[in-house]
Design a protein around this motif. Structure first.
Motif, short mmCIF file in Angstrom:
data_model
loop_
_atom_site.label_atom_id
_atom_site.label_comp_id
_atom_site.label_asym_id
_atom_site.label_seq_id
_atom_site.Cartn_x
_atom_site.Cartn_y
_atom_site.Cartn_z
N GLY A 214 1.50 -1.57 -0.28
CA GLY A 214 -0.02 0.16 0.34
C GLY A 214 0.52 1.29 0.17
O GLY A 214 0.49 1.83 -0.68
N VAL A 215 1.89 1.22 0.79
CA VAL A 215 3.13 2.47 0.79
C VAL A 215 3.42 2.74 -0.71
O VAL A 215 3.66 4.07 -1.34
CB VAL A 215 4.16 1.75 1.69
N PHE A 216 3.92 1.11 -0.71
CA PHE A 216 4.76 1.77 -2.51
C PHE A 216 3.50 1.99 -3.64
O PHE A 216 4.30 2.30 -4.74
CB PHE A 216 5.58 0.16 -2.37
N ALA A 217 2.38 1.81 -3.40
CA ALA A 217 1.44 1.84 -4.34
C ALA A 217 1.73 3.14 -4.96
O ALA A 217 1.48 3.68 -6.40
CB ALA A 217 0.45 1.30 -4.10
N VAL A 218 1.88 4.37 -3.68
CA VAL A 218 2.03 5.35 -4.10
C VAL A 218 3.59 6.55 -4.27
O VAL A 218 3.63 7.01 -4.72
CB VAL A 218 1.43 7.07 -2.65
N TYR A 219 4.26 6.03 -3.40
CA TYR A 219 5.93 6.10 -3.32
C TYR A 219 5.91 6.14 -4.76
O TYR A 219 6.82 6.87 -5.09
CB TYR A 219 6.48 5.74 -2.24
N SER A 220 5.99 5.09 -5.71
CA SER A 220 6.20 4.68 -6.96
C SER A 220 5.97 5.66 -7.70
O SER A 220 7.09 6.19 -8.62
CB SER A 220 6.14 3.05 -7.47
N TYR A 221 4.94 6.37 -7.77
CA TYR A 221 5.04 7.56 -8.50
C TYR A 221 4.83 8.86 -7.60
O TYR A 221 4.20 9.88 -8.34
CB TYR A 221 3.18 6.99 -8.75
N LEU A 222 5.23 8.50 -6.51
CA LEU A 222 4.89 10.18 -5.79
C LEU A 222 6.07 11.29 -6.78
O LEU A 222 5.56 12.44 -6.44
CB LEU A 222 5.76 9.91 -4.84
N SER A 223 6.93 11.47 -7.63
CA SER A 223 7.62 12.21 -8.14
C SER A 223 6.38 12.74 -9.52
O SER A 223 6.28 13.96 -9.53
CB SER A 223 8.67 11.94 -8.99
N ALA A 224 5.74 11.61 -10.27
CA ALA A 224 5.13 11.97 -10.89
C ALA A 224 3.79 13.06 -10.30
O ALA A 224 3.16 13.57 -10.21
CB ALA A 224 4.36 10.93 -11.59
N MET A 225 3.58 12.67 -8.49
CA MET A 225 1.90 13.64 -8.40
C MET A 225 2.56 15.02 -8.15
O MET A 225 2.20 14.96 -8.10
CB MET A 225 1.89 12.45 -6.77
N THR A 226 4.13 14.81 -7.40
CA THR A 226 4.46 16.21 -7.55
C THR A 226 3.80 17.23 -8.53
O THR A 226 3.79 18.25 -7.87
CB THR A 226 5.38 15.94 -7.16
N THR A 227 4.50 16.72 -10.03
CA THR A 227 4.02 17.39 -10.57
C THR A 227 2.85 17.43 -11.17
O THR A 227 2.66 18.87 -12.07
CB THR A 227 4.88 17.44 -12.00
N GLU A 228 2.08 16.71 -11.15
CA GLU A 228 1.12 16.34 -12.27
C GLU A 228 -0.28 16.56 -11.35
O GLU A 228 -1.22 17.44 -11.89
CB GLU A 228 0.79 15.21 -12.97
N ALA A 229 -0.45 16.33 -10.21
CA ALA A 229 -1.38 16.55 -9.38
C ALA A 229 -1.15 17.88 -8.40
O ALA A 229 -2.21 18.26 -7.99
CB ALA A 229 -1.74 15.28 -8.84
N VAL A 285 -4.73 16.64 -1.91
CA VAL A 285 -4.13 16.42 -2.62
C VAL A 285 -3.31 17.91 -3.49
O VAL A 285 -2.20 18.67 -4.04
CB VAL A 285 -3.21 15.33 -3.63
N HIS A 286 -4.27 18.94 -3.92
CA HIS A 286 -4.71 19.26 -5.28
C HIS A 286 -3.98 21.34 -3.97
O HIS A 286 -4.47 21.64 -4.15
CB HIS A 286 -5.97 19.84 -5.25
N VAL A 287 -4.28 20.20 -2.51
CA VAL A 287 -3.94 21.12 -1.73
C VAL A 287 -3.10 21.14 -0.89
O VAL A 287 -2.52 20.36 -0.59
CB VAL A 287 -5.24 21.78 -0.05
N GLN A 288 -2.07 22.60 -1.79
CA GLN A 288 -0.62 21.93 -1.70
C GLN A 288 -0.47 21.72 -0.22
O GLN A 288 0.69 20.80 -0.06
CB GLN A 288 -0.03 22.99 -2.05
N TRP A 289 0.16 22.54 1.01
CA TRP A 289 0.79 22.38 2.30
C TRP A 289 -0.31 21.59 2.88
O TRP A 289 0.54 20.99 4.01
CB TRP A 289 -0.16 23.62 3.01
N ALA A 290 -1.36 20.91 2.65
CA ALA A 290 -2.11 19.36 2.76
C ALA A 290 -1.73 18.09 2.13
O ALA A 290 -1.17 17.19 2.58
CB ALA A 290 -3.40 19.86 2.56
N ALA A 291 -1.20 18.75 0.80
CA ALA A 291 -0.33 17.08 0.87
C ALA A 291 0.96 17.27 0.70
O ALA A 291 0.98 15.85 1.27
CB ALA A 291 -0.18 17.97 -1.07
N LEU A 292 1.20 17.76 1.61
CA LEU A 292 2.52 17.97 2.23
C LEU A 292 2.67 17.20 3.53
O LEU A 292 3.48 16.37 3.56
CB LEU A 292 3.39 19.27 1.64
N VAL A 293 1.48 17.72 4.23
CA VAL A 293 1.25 17.06 5.54
C VAL A 293 1.16 16.32 5.34
O VAL A 293 0.88 14.67 6.08
CB VAL A 293 0.45 17.42 6.13
N MET A 294 -0.03 15.40 4.23
CA MET A 294 -0.20 13.88 3.92
C MET A 294 1.10 13.23 3.28
O MET A 294 1.11 11.79 4.00
CB MET A 294 -1.83 13.97 2.97
#
Length: 402
Positions: A214-229, A285-294
């Motif tokens: 469950g962790v790696f399902a997100v971590y593997s695409y975290l770089s793309a989520m940072t820019t795309e989402a 994820v679309h609220v930047q400060w909240a996304a960083l907290v998550m």
């Protein structure tokens, strides 16, 4: 804190750096060796395959080797693998070097966890294991970003030379600080294999595969989520990955004392919290400060599952915990591969860049279900009970696990 734990943490720092740095160096490697970035991605898979194969294989081969000598041999193999990567003449040789560097990973952490747990008094074993894992988490904050920058400015080969130097330093620290631990008279491959047949050990490994996927399902695409989402620029990717590493470190610090106090509740709580964080993640994820907290929460709560899982399989394997401990890292790398694959399937299906989080939540719930089932079976009379002739220490550990 025994200084020997520092030597184990330094070793873990080197291993963590070489495991994750390739993700940031893929474009450089692909350009230098004349291949595509997707093809270069096989270098990440090669390391993971090395971990999965090497953990049980090398632990079995070294079952009669004194643990300090085994740690030194494993770190020597790690150093050789990184040197081979640094001087690889072509992609095929680099692939082999990455596989070689991954082989000792799981066995080192398996043996290291057993050594760490025996360096401290009863009731502090989980904290000792978590201290070793701190080296792995700090690597994600300092080692990986620094090694990536080094590779970008001086070439990717320089990164693996530096990691090899870290490996040599770790070997010196292990030789100087870790005490001799002779092989127990009853220790051997047969006993280790028998321990692996314990139902609770197998359920613990399955929990690791499902829950940590469950962790790696997100971590593997975290770089793309940072820019795309999340809407950040590419320059912010390193910061987001470092925040994930900070979360991992905080999770490791919290997991040690919590696991020493109540192992199974810590495991249940961390898996349940992980599922909640993954469900909430797409909505913030679309609220930047909240996304960083998550991101910090995801790293922290996700890594909180590792220490109780490590201690669970070690305790259930009783007098032969090394192979079970090492196999736990094979399970984590299967989780890495499986989580990344399922997250990619969700994105490819057009469900959006945040869809891997919901896939991860399902996996975390599945891991929690397996863990809860194992806990119920452990309370059932006649199932995975401590034998009457067990040592007082093991009986105490088993009571704490329940």
């Amino acid at each position: 804190m025994p200084l020997a734990l520092l030597a184990l943490a330094v070793s873990a720092f080197g291993i963590g750096t070489t495991e994750f740095v390739m993700m940031g160096l893929l474009p450089n490697v692909a350009d230098d060796l004349g291949t595509s970035v997707p093809t270069a991605g096989y270098l990440v898979s090669a390391y993971a395959i090395g971990v999965v194969l090497g953990a049980p294989l090398l632990t079995a081969i070294g079952s009669r080797v004194p643990r300090k000598r085994m740690l030194l041999l494993l770190m020597a193999l790690f150093t050789i693998g990184n040197l081979a990567s640094a001087f690889a003449p072509d992609f095929g040789w680099l692939l082999a070097g990455r596989l070689l560097a991954g082989l000792p990973h799981g066995a080192f952490f398996g043996v290291g966890a057993v050594v760490a747990s025996r360096l401290v008094p009863d009731g502090r074993q989980a904290r000792a294991v978590a201290t070793m894992f701190l080296g792995l988490t700090v690597a994600n904050i300092v080692g990986v970003p620094a090694a990536t920058l080094l590779g970008q400015h001086l070439g990717w080969r320089a990164t693996f030379v530096v990691v090899s130097v870290i490996g040599l330093g770790a070997m010196a620290a292990l030789a100087r600080l870790v005490p001799q631990m002779p092989v127990d008279s009853h220790q051997g491959l047969g006993r280790e294999m028998k321990a692996m047949g314990n139902r609770q050990v197998l359920l613990g490994l399955l929990t690791a595969v499902l829950g940590f996927a469950g962790v790696f399902a997100v971590y593997s695409y975290l770089s793309a989520m940072t820019t795309e989402a999340m809407g950040f620029g590419e320059s912010s990717v390193t910061l987001v990955l470092a925040l994930f590493g900070i979360g991992m470190t905080l999770g490791a610090l919290a997991a040690g004392p919590l696991t020493d106090r109540a192992l199974r509740p810590t495991l249940y709580g961390s898996l349940a919290a992980l599922a909640v964080v993954l469900v909430v993640f797409p909505f913030t994820v679309h609220v930047q400060w909240a996304a960083l907290v998550m991101v910090v929460l995801l790293g922290g709560i996700g890594f909180m599952t590792t220490t109780p899982l490590q201690m669970l399989v070690m305790n259930k394997a009783k007098d032969a915990p090394t192979l079970a401990s090492a196999s736990n890292h094979s399970a984590f790398n299967l989780a890495n591969a499986g989580g990344a694959w399922l997250g990619g399937v969700a994105i490819a299906a057009g469900w959006g860049w945040t869809s891997p989080a919901l896939v991860g939540a399902v996996l975390a719930v599945a891991g929690l279900a397996v863990a809860a089932t194992a806990g119920l079976l452990d309370r059932t009379p006649g199932v995975s009970r401590v034998v009457a002739g067990g040592t007082a220490a093991h009986n105490k550990q088993e009571a704490e696990v329940r």
